[in-house]
Design an enzyme around this catalytic site. Sequence first.
Site, PDB file in Angstrom:
ATOM      1  N   HIS A 123      -9.715   0.068  -1.653  1.00 64.04           N
ATOM      2  CA  HIS A 123     -10.118   0.446  -0.302  1.00 64.04           C
ATOM      3  C   HIS A 123     -11.278   1.436  -0.287  1.00 64.04           C
ATOM      4  O   HIS A 123     -11.733   1.832   0.778  1.00 64.04           O
ATOM      5  CB  HIS A 123      -8.950   1.010   0.521  1.00 64.04           C
ATOM      6  CG  HIS A 123      -7.970  -0.030   0.952  1.00 64.04           C
ATOM      7  ND1 HIS A 123      -6.936   0.247   1.823  1.00 64.04           N
ATOM      8  CD2 HIS A 123      -7.847  -1.343   0.642  1.00 64.04           C
ATOM      9  CE1 HIS A 123      -6.224  -0.854   2.028  1.00 64.04           C
ATOM     10  NE2 HIS A 123      -6.769  -1.830   1.314  1.00 64.04           N
ATOM     11  N   CYS A 140      -5.391  -6.989  -3.562  1.00 64.10           N
ATOM     12  CA  CYS A 140      -5.853  -6.662  -2.213  1.00 64.10           C
ATOM     13  C   CYS A 140      -7.005  -7.601  -1.859  1.00 64.10           C
ATOM     14  O   CYS A 140      -7.802  -7.969  -2.720  1.00 64.10           O
ATOM     15  CB  CYS A 140      -6.313  -5.204  -2.168  1.00 64.10           C
ATOM     16  SG  CYS A 140      -7.028  -4.690  -0.590  1.00 64.10           S
ATOM     17  N   HIS A 141      -7.101  -7.958  -0.582  1.00 67.21           N
ATOM     18  CA  HIS A 141      -8.129  -8.899  -0.136  1.00 67.21           C
ATOM     19  C   HIS A 141      -9.492  -8.253   0.109  1.00 67.21           C
ATOM     20  O   HIS A 141     -10.471  -8.958   0.359  1.00 67.21           O
ATOM     21  CB  HIS A 141      -7.689  -9.564   1.176  1.00 67.21           C
ATOM     22  CG  HIS A 141      -6.354 -10.209   1.126  1.00 67.21           C
ATOM     23  ND1 HIS A 141      -5.218  -9.612   1.632  1.00 67.21           N
ATOM     24  CD2 HIS A 141      -5.952 -11.398   0.617  1.00 67.21           C
ATOM     25  CE1 HIS A 141      -4.184 -10.416   1.445  1.00 67.21           C
ATOM     26  NE2 HIS A 141      -4.593 -11.496   0.834  1.00 67.21           N
ATOM     27  N   ASN A 153       0.831  -1.197   0.000  1.00 68.91           N
ATOM     28  CA  ASN A 153       0.000   0.000   0.000  1.00 68.91           C
ATOM     29  C   ASN A 153       0.870   1.253   0.000  1.00 68.91           C
ATOM     30  O   ASN A 153       2.021   1.199   0.407  1.00 68.91           O
ATOM     31  CB  ASN A 153      -0.914  -0.001   1.227  1.00 68.91           C
ATOM     32  CG  ASN A 153      -2.094  -0.924   1.048  1.00 68.91           C
ATOM     33  OD1 ASN A 153      -2.686  -0.995  -0.020  1.00 68.91           O
ATOM     34  ND2 ASN A 153      -2.447  -1.663   2.104  1.00 68.91           N
TER      35      ASN A 153
END
Length: 429
Positions: A199, A169-170, A147
């Site tokens: 995000h 990304c999860h 990140n």
Amino acid sequence: MARIVFIGAGSVEFTKNVLSDILTFPELGESTLVLHDIDARRLATAEAMANWMVAELGLGAKVEAHLDRRAAVDGADYVINEIAVGGHAATRIDFEIPRSYGLRQTIADTLGVGGVFRALRTIPVMVALGTDLAELAPNALLLNYTNPMAMIPRAVYEGTAFRNVVGLCHSVRDTQARLASLVEVPEEEVSFVTAGANHQAFVLTFEHKGRDLYPVLDEVIARDPELRRTVRVEMYRRFGYFPTESSEHGSEYLPWFLRHDDQVEYFRIPVEIYLQWSAENLGTYEETRRRLAAGEGVEIAPAGELASDVIHSIETGTPRVVHGNVRNGGLISNLPDDACVEVPCLVDRAGMRPTRVGALPPQLAALNRTFLNVGELTVRAALEGRRDHVYHAVMLDPNASATLTLQQIHDLVDDMIAAHGDLLPEGVR
């Protein structure tokens, strides 16, 4: 077999998870596993761990370890990036100086002052890596985990000749699983379309056999006051679509929460939680090192990491859908073309192919643009050596601008630049 390179392999817990996946895929068990880290002690730990895992499973995989990055990436097929420039010490600075100005953060790695400075530390290293790949492994796929995700891949494709970079990304995967669980429908039966900025993506379609599941979710939320005391449910109620990021993390990308004591208390926002996690990671590393030295080894358990799924799909032709962070270029029509966006990608032997989503609902696109503006200015600051753009980025950050005056932001940025010193691009210093 594939040459799979780990950049920042000294992040041993993450490296262990990806190696567990790769080595338990029968088709990948003969791969060459290449480890790189600038910390010789951590690299030696990662090498010992990888060799133990290969021997424990009785596989023919080859393990290499290199302090020199160019030697590691030469001829790579896949490069998994997991670096944390400055480590725990830099993370502490990202919290401690903003705290002295009265600025609250929770994770500080994606947006806000912490995210801006993590990007400024990381981008020079990523530009150097992208330049190496363009020369030594032009056909490799760079899979980035570091990140801030909306900034790091963008810095690579804008700042180097290397373009084959995807951020992983999860958050989308975990959110989709969470929503399916809440409405008690098997996840494999739910149709999702999820997209936006990393995000700050949103679940645009949430259906079961053609039936909209959002009304079902509304009933679940209405029955559960604890759910209503979360930032992501509050954002869903206000914006109409469920966000992909956790409540603690999502709160620091917005102007409405961390500035206000009552909101922090009501939504139970764990201020500075990442400092605790970062300290715990140091303990995990030392325990792993002890276990290896004692001959105890480590747990080998498939973790379902996205990087290993991508590699398996490309190597075997097994089709999957993985959400990737890529250059927009019209994939989301009402976000900037140069932005790095998160969209569903089809993965098989042909590689990763992003899918076009079209226009986001206007309120979501507007919110994403406030997020992406900070990222664009930060990337420009790093690539162009523009200290003024660092001020601009933090001035436009939602949480910082809701909390601090313009003069406080200017002074805070100066203090952060002085504290991080040589880790930052020369022009910014």
